[in-house]
Structures are given as C-alpha cells and as structure tokens.
Design a protein around this motif. Structure first.
Motif, PDB file in Angstrom:
ATOM      1  N   ARG A  46       5.611  12.711   5.207  1.00  0.00           N
ATOM      2  CA  ARG A  46       6.105  13.876   5.936  1.00  0.00           C
ATOM      3  C   ARG A  46       6.549  13.480   7.349  1.00  0.00           C
ATOM      4  O   ARG A  46       7.618  13.885   7.808  1.00  0.00           O
ATOM      5  N   ALA A  47       5.754  12.650   8.009  1.00  0.00           N
ATOM      6  CA  ALA A  47       6.103  12.198   9.360  1.00  0.00           C
ATOM      7  C   ALA A  47       7.390  11.376   9.344  1.00  0.00           C
ATOM      8  O   ALA A  47       8.261  11.550  10.210  1.00  0.00           O
ATOM      9  N   ALA A  48       7.524  10.496   8.352  1.00  0.00           N
ATOM     10  CA  ALA A  48       8.728   9.676   8.248  1.00  0.00           C
ATOM     11  C   ALA A  48       9.960  10.537   8.002  1.00  0.00           C
ATOM     12  O   ALA A  48      11.035  10.286   8.565  1.00  0.00           O
ATOM     13  N   VAL A  49       9.817  11.571   7.175  1.00  0.00           N
ATOM     14  CA  VAL A  49      10.936  12.464   6.890  1.00  0.00           C
ATOM     15  C   VAL A  49      11.336  13.222   8.153  1.00  0.00           C
ATOM     16  O   VAL A  49      12.526  13.362   8.455  1.00  0.00           O
ATOM     17  N   HIS A  50      10.362  13.677   8.928  1.00  0.00           N
ATOM     18  CA  HIS A  50      10.680  14.395  10.163  1.00  0.00           C
ATOM     19  C   HIS A  50      11.391  13.499  11.181  1.00  0.00           C
ATOM     20  O   HIS A  50      12.328  13.944  11.855  1.00  0.00           O
ATOM     21  N   LYS A  78       0.845  -1.180   0.000  1.00  0.00           N
ATOM     22  CA  LYS A  78       0.000   0.000   0.000  1.00  0.00           C
ATOM     23  C   LYS A  78       0.889   1.242   0.000  1.00  0.00           C
ATOM     24  O   LYS A  78       1.685   1.426   0.910  1.00  0.00           O
ATOM     25  N   PRO A  79       0.768   2.084  -1.025  1.00  0.00           N
ATOM     26  CA  PRO A  79       1.568   3.304  -1.020  1.00  0.00           C
ATOM     27  C   PRO A  79       1.156   4.197   0.152  1.00  0.00           C
ATOM     28  O   PRO A  79      -0.021   4.267   0.489  1.00  0.00           O
ATOM     29  N   ILE A  80       2.139   4.829   0.759  1.00  0.00           N
ATOM     30  CA  ILE A  80       1.820   5.690   1.889  1.00  0.00           C
ATOM     31  C   ILE A  80       1.507   7.085   1.389  1.00  0.00           C
ATOM     32  O   ILE A  80       1.996   7.526   0.365  1.00  0.00           O
ATOM     33  N   GLY A  81       0.658   7.799   2.115  1.00  0.00           N
ATOM     34  CA  GLY A  81       0.232   9.129   1.724  1.00  0.00           C
ATOM     35  C   GLY A  81       1.231  10.200   2.123  1.00  0.00           C
ATOM     36  O   GLY A  81       2.242   9.934   2.770  1.00  0.00           O
ATOM     37  N   LYS A 100      14.665  18.646   0.525  1.00  0.00           N
ATOM     38  CA  LYS A 100      14.142  18.617  -0.844  1.00  0.00           C
ATOM     39  C   LYS A 100      12.857  17.791  -0.892  1.00  0.00           C
ATOM     40  O   LYS A 100      11.876  18.177  -1.530  1.00  0.00           O
ATOM     41  N   VAL A 101      12.847  16.659  -0.205  1.00  0.00           N
ATOM     42  CA  VAL A 101      11.655  15.821  -0.149  1.00  0.00           C
ATOM     43  C   VAL A 101      10.498  16.590   0.490  1.00  0.00           C
ATOM     44  O   VAL A 101       9.377  16.602  -0.035  1.00  0.00           O
ATOM     45  N   LEU A 102      10.755  17.255   1.612  1.00  0.00           N
ATOM     46  CA  LEU A 102       9.708  18.042   2.268  1.00  0.00           C
ATOM     47  C   LEU A 102       9.179  19.136   1.353  1.00  0.00           C
ATOM     48  O   LEU A 102       7.971  19.389   1.295  1.00  0.00           O
ATOM     49  N   HIS A 103      10.080  19.788   0.631  1.00  0.00           N
ATOM     50  CA  HIS A 103       9.660  20.836  -0.293  1.00  0.00           C
ATOM     51  C   HIS A 103       8.753  20.263  -1.375  1.00  0.00           C
ATOM     52  O   HIS A 103       7.687  20.824  -1.678  1.00  0.00           O
ATOM     53  N   PHE A 158      12.351   9.631  -2.359  1.00  0.00           N
ATOM     54  CA  PHE A 158      11.814   8.914  -1.210  1.00  0.00           C
ATOM     55  C   PHE A 158      12.271   7.458  -1.211  1.00  0.00           C
ATOM     56  O   PHE A 158      12.616   6.912  -0.168  1.00  0.00           O
ATOM     57  N   ALA A 159      12.306   6.844  -2.378  1.00  0.00           N
ATOM     58  CA  ALA A 159      12.783   5.472  -2.469  1.00  0.00           C
ATOM     59  C   ALA A 159      14.266   5.383  -2.147  1.00  0.00           C
ATOM     60  O   ALA A 159      14.717   4.426  -1.511  1.00  0.00           O
ATOM     61  N   GLY A 160      15.010   6.389  -2.547  1.00  0.00           N
ATOM     62  CA  GLY A 160      16.456   6.379  -2.336  1.00  0.00           C
ATOM     63  C   GLY A 160      16.879   6.598  -0.903  1.00  0.00           C
ATOM     64  O   GLY A 160      17.985   6.197  -0.513  1.00  0.00           O
TER      65      GLY A 160
END
Length: 84
Positions: free
Chosen positions: A29-33, A21-24, A58-61, A79-81
């Motif tokens: 955003r939560a994972a990046v933080h 299931k792809p995440i929203g 960059k991902v957050l932007h 995100f995959a990287g």
C-alpha cells in the motif's frame, strides 16, 4: 560455461538464489501511494498517467478487500506488472 552463483556479491545475491521475502499489504500500500504521488506529477492529459493511476487504484482496491484466490492472483500480477 556455467555461472557460479556462490560468488555473487552485493545486493544481487538474494535474487540469484531466489530467496526473496514477499512484502506485506502495508508495504504494498505504501509503495502504491508513493507511485501515485509520482504519477500525479505527470501532465494531467497524459494517457500513460491516466492508465497508470487506473491500475494503481485497482491494486489499492484489491489490497483493501477480502480476496478470492483469483483476485489474489490478479493482485500479484498487477503488482508485478507495475514494477514498483
């Protein structure tokens, strides 16, 4: 010898069948933080930490703006990287 994927057990069964299931955006955003908090604990002069924070920013932007198709692709690749 062929691998019988029907006998997979545990958490890997969804990966084996390709049903993920792809995440929203909010989950991303939560994972990046969370990752940014981890990277911020690394030494300030670390070139790895500096680069990683640049990529995470960059991902957050890209998550926060309305994206073109190429920006959507770039976001998914980034995100995959980063393997969160």
């Amino acid at each position: 010898m062929a691998l019988d994927r029907t006998k997979d057990s545990g958490n890997n069964s969804s990966q084996a069948t390709g049903n993920w299931k792809p995440i929203g955006c909010e989950e991303k955003r939560a994972a990046v933080h969370v990752e940014m908090e981890r990277v911020n604990k690394l030494p300030a002069n670390s070139s790895y930490a500096t680069h990683r924070l640049r990529v995470l920013n960059k991902v957050l932007h890209l998550i926060s703006i309305q994206r073109t198709a190429s920006q959507n692709e770039e976001l998914e690749l980034l995100f995959a990287g980063i393997s969160l």
